[in-house]
Design a protein around this motif. Structure first.
Motif, PDB file in Angstrom:
ATOM      1  N   GLU A   1     -28.689  23.822  -2.128  1.00 15.70           N
ATOM      2  CA  GLU A   1     -28.682  25.248  -1.802  1.00 15.70           C
ATOM      3  C   GLU A   1     -27.369  25.855  -2.268  1.00 15.70           C
ATOM      4  OE1 GLU A   1     -29.449  25.884   2.288  1.00 15.70           O
ATOM      5  OE2 GLU A   1     -31.439  24.950   2.257  1.00 15.70           O
ATOM      6  N   VAL A   2     -27.454  26.927  -3.038  1.00 15.78           N
ATOM      7  CA  VAL A   2     -26.264  27.588  -3.576  1.00 15.78           C
ATOM      8  C   VAL A   2     -26.166  28.997  -2.988  1.00 15.78           C
ATOM      9  CG1 VAL A   2     -25.081  28.353  -5.665  1.00 15.78           C
ATOM     10  CG2 VAL A   2     -26.483  26.275  -5.715  1.00 15.78           C
ATOM     11  N   GLU A   3     -25.009  29.327  -2.465  1.00 14.82           N
ATOM     12  CA  GLU A   3     -24.783  30.657  -1.893  1.00 14.82           C
ATOM     13  C   GLU A   3     -23.575  31.299  -2.570  1.00 14.82           C
ATOM     14  OE1 GLU A   3     -26.752  32.092   0.133  1.00 14.82           O
ATOM     15  OE2 GLU A   3     -27.966  30.411   0.887  1.00 14.82           O
ATOM     16  N   TYR A   4     -23.673  32.597  -2.837  1.00 15.36           N
ATOM     17  CA  TYR A   4     -22.550  33.339  -3.407  1.00 15.36           C
ATOM     18  C   TYR A   4     -21.807  34.020  -2.264  1.00 15.36           C
ATOM     19  CZ  TYR A   4     -19.845  36.727  -6.050  1.00 15.36           C
ATOM     20  OH  TYR A   4     -18.812  37.469  -6.560  1.00 15.36           O
ATOM     21  N   VAL A   5     -20.548  33.605  -2.050  1.00 16.37           N
ATOM     22  CA  VAL A   5     -19.754  34.138  -0.944  1.00 16.37           C
ATOM     23  C   VAL A   5     -18.394  34.571  -1.490  1.00 16.37           C
ATOM     24  CG1 VAL A   5     -18.792  33.665   1.341  1.00 16.37           C
ATOM     25  CG2 VAL A   5     -20.885  32.505   0.621  1.00 16.37           C
ATOM     26  N   LYS A   6     -17.947  35.755  -1.092  1.00 11.33           N
ATOM     27  CA  LYS A   6     -16.636  36.224  -1.526  1.00 11.33           C
ATOM     28  C   LYS A   6     -15.538  35.355  -0.928  1.00 11.33           C
ATOM     29  CE  LYS A   6     -17.929  41.057  -2.294  1.00 11.33           C
ATOM     30  NZ  LYS A   6     -17.655  42.472  -1.949  1.00 11.33           N
ATOM     31  N   GLN A   7     -14.435  35.257  -1.648  1.00 14.79           N
ATOM     32  CA  GLN A   7     -13.348  34.345  -1.273  1.00 14.79           C
ATOM     33  C   GLN A   7     -12.879  34.568   0.167  1.00 14.79           C
ATOM     34  OE1 GLN A   7     -12.109  31.796  -3.034  1.00 14.79           O
ATOM     35  NE2 GLN A   7     -10.692  31.279  -1.384  1.00 14.79           N
ATOM     36  N   GLU A   8     -12.709  35.838   0.543  1.00 15.83           N
ATOM     37  CA  GLU A   8     -12.155  36.116   1.876  1.00 15.83           C
ATOM     38  C   GLU A   8     -13.153  35.792   2.993  1.00 15.83           C
ATOM     39  OE1 GLU A   8     -13.653  40.027   0.047  1.00 15.83           O
ATOM     40  OE2 GLU A   8     -12.522  38.249  -0.569  1.00 15.83           O
ATOM     41  N   ALA A   9     -14.425  35.616   2.663  1.00 11.44           N
ATOM     42  CA  ALA A   9     -15.438  35.355   3.692  1.00 11.44           C
ATOM     43  C   ALA A   9     -15.878  33.895   3.725  1.00 11.44           C
ATOM     44  CB  ALA A   9     -16.658  36.254   3.460  1.00 11.44           C
ATOM     45  N   LYS A  10     -15.343  33.090   2.822  1.00 14.62           N
ATOM     46  CA  LYS A  10     -15.832  31.724   2.682  1.00 14.62           C
ATOM     47  C   LYS A  10     -15.617  30.870   3.922  1.00 14.62           C
ATOM     48  CE  LYS A  10     -14.841  29.423  -1.003  1.00 14.62           C
ATOM     49  NZ  LYS A  10     -14.130  28.909  -2.197  1.00 14.62           N
ATOM     50  N   ILE A  11     -14.448  30.926   4.516  1.00 16.95           N
ATOM     51  CA  ILE A  11     -14.144  30.015   5.620  1.00 16.95           C
ATOM     52  C   ILE A  11     -14.958  30.363   6.870  1.00 16.95           C
ATOM     53  CG2 ILE A  11     -12.199  31.258   6.683  1.00 16.95           C
ATOM     54  CD1 ILE A  11     -10.774  28.418   6.609  1.00 16.95           C
ATOM     55  N   VAL A  12     -15.250  31.646   7.060  1.00 17.44           N
ATOM     56  CA  VAL A  12     -16.098  32.062   8.185  1.00 17.44           C
ATOM     57  C   VAL A  12     -17.533  31.598   7.941  1.00 17.44           C
ATOM     58  CG1 VAL A  12     -17.029  34.026   9.463  1.00 17.44           C
ATOM     59  CG2 VAL A  12     -14.641  34.031   8.719  1.00 17.44           C
ATOM     60  N   TYR A  13     -17.999  31.752   6.706  1.00 21.01           N
ATOM     61  CA  TYR A  13     -19.361  31.320   6.369  1.00 21.01           C
ATOM     62  C   TYR A  13     -19.489  29.800   6.484  1.00 21.01           C
ATOM     63  CZ  TYR A  13     -23.826  30.983   3.974  1.00 21.01           C
ATOM     64  OH  TYR A  13     -25.138  30.732   3.684  1.00 21.01           O
ATOM     65  N   LEU A  14     -18.415  29.092   6.157  1.00 22.59           N
ATOM     66  CA  LEU A  14     -18.405  27.645   6.295  1.00 22.59           C
ATOM     67  C   LEU A  14     -18.662  27.243   7.744  1.00 22.59           C
ATOM     68  CD1 LEU A  14     -17.737  24.726   5.306  1.00 22.59           C
ATOM     69  CD2 LEU A  14     -15.345  25.252   5.760  1.00 22.59           C
ATOM     70  N   PHE A  15     -17.990  27.906   8.663  1.00 23.52           N
ATOM     71  CA  PHE A  15     -18.168  27.609  10.090  1.00 23.52           C
ATOM     72  C   PHE A  15     -19.602  27.901  10.521  1.00 23.52           C
ATOM     73  CE2 PHE A  15     -17.818  29.019  14.595  1.00 23.52           C
ATOM     74  CZ  PHE A  15     -17.522  27.779  15.139  1.00 23.52           C
ATOM     75  N   GLU A  16     -20.182  28.976  10.005  1.00 29.62           N
ATOM     76  CA  GLU A  16     -21.581  29.298  10.318  1.00 29.62           C
ATOM     77  C   GLU A  16     -22.518  28.208   9.814  1.00 29.62           C
ATOM     78  OE1 GLU A  16     -22.312  33.108   8.616  1.00 29.62           O
ATOM     79  OE2 GLU A  16     -20.983  34.184  10.003  1.00 29.62           O
TER      80      GLU A  16
END
Length: 305
Positions: free
Chosen positions: A164-179
């Motif tokens: 699964e590949v997701e496009y996430v902006k750099q500043e939002a990556k670590i929050v999305y990682l936790f999700e």
């Protein structure tokens, strides 16, 4: 190697003191050497783990009693040869485990020095999930008429792995990682490109109450939790029961991506990723689908003309 060693043990005399190894396995890291040693340490064979951080006296005691199989890192092996504590006079089989990683880490000259210690003919095996050009060049220069044996396509992904590949902006990556971590069962592997990102992700997860460990140290057991690591943990190591591998950033080379997901970028790398997803019949993110392949475009022009 184990099967042959056991068969030989049944047919001939017991291994003599200071004889061996009969088989040598070279690994790029202490962790991989240890895991290889644990597999190769099949009783009643005598096996030796030859890595830094292990008491030299205990290693020499095994050599003095005679040893069938040695799993080693290049520099530690070189140190034993320099001190004349071990020889390869009786060695007949040499395995380079994760051969491409050994070349990447600059061990090519060390391996060639190991070749010089052999006194008779040997069989040499190079193992890797990928076969980039650099390791093929090494094989042709270091071996006699090497033969490549592929199980599937070298560099292809395992079809049992869902990508699964997701496009996430750099500043939002670590929050999305936790999700993402909240949506999957443990254990989970998280790969970062450098140690700074490893430290940042590790600190963030600890603040969020996630029991995470980092791969900056010698890894023996990491348990049912989260391991944050660089590519040092992606080559060859076995992590039982891993449910999810997260690439916090795409690696610079597509081969490293294949190694990472096997434990369960630039535009050029993303294009390679698109081809891997197509081959594995996986969902392709629109960002990847929109990437144009210059080779395909050139073929279309040629066919049209």
């Amino acid at each position: 190697m184990i099967r042959i060693a056991l068969r030989e043990k049944e047919k001939r005399r017991r291994i003599s003191p200071e004889e061996g190894p009969i088989r040598l396995i070279i690994c790029p890291s202490r962790e991989l050497a240890r895991q290889t040693y644990e597999v190769a340490g099949y009783p009643p064979l005598r096996s030796l783990l030859c890595i830094g951080g292990v008491d030299m006296r205990s290693q020499l005691d095994v050599v003095k009693r005679g040893v069938h199989i040695v799993a080693a890192t290049p520099r530690k092996l070189k140190d034993l040869f320099a001190k004349k504590k071990m020889n390869l006079d009786a060695c007949r089989y040499l395995t380079l485990n994760e051969a491409d990683r050994l070349v990447d880490l600059g061990f090519e000259d060390d391996i060639r020095e190991v070749f010089d210690h052999f006194k008779s003919q040997r069989q040499t095996l190079l193992f890797s999930a990928t076969m980039p050009a650099k390791i093929q060049v090494f094989a042709r220069s270091a071996l006699v008429k090497p033969v490549m044996v592929n199980v599937g396509r070298a560099g292809a992904v395992n079809l049992d792995v869902i990508l699964e590949v997701e496009y996430v902006k750099q500043e939002a990556k670590i929050v999305y990682l936790f999700e993402c971590l909240q949506k999957t069962s443990l254990p989970v592997l998280i790969f970062c490109e450098n140690k700074a990102d490893v430290d940042d992700v590790h600190e963030y997860l600890l603040l969020k109450g996630v029991e995470a460990k980092i791969r900056h140290f010698f890894l023996q057991s990491w348990g049912k939790d989260v391991l944050v690591a660089t590519d040092v943990a992606s080559k060859g190591l076995d992590f039982p029961d891993v449910k999810h591998v997260i690439n916090y950033a795409m690696p610079a080379e597509i081969e490293n991506y294949v190694h990472r997901i096997g434990r369960t970028g630039s535009e050029t790398t993303l294009l390679d990723l698109k081809h891997l997803l197509q081959e594995a019949k996986q969902r392709i993110l629109h960002v990847l689908a929109e990437l144009n392949d210059p080779m395909e475009e050139a073929e279309s022009i040629a066919n049209a003309s």
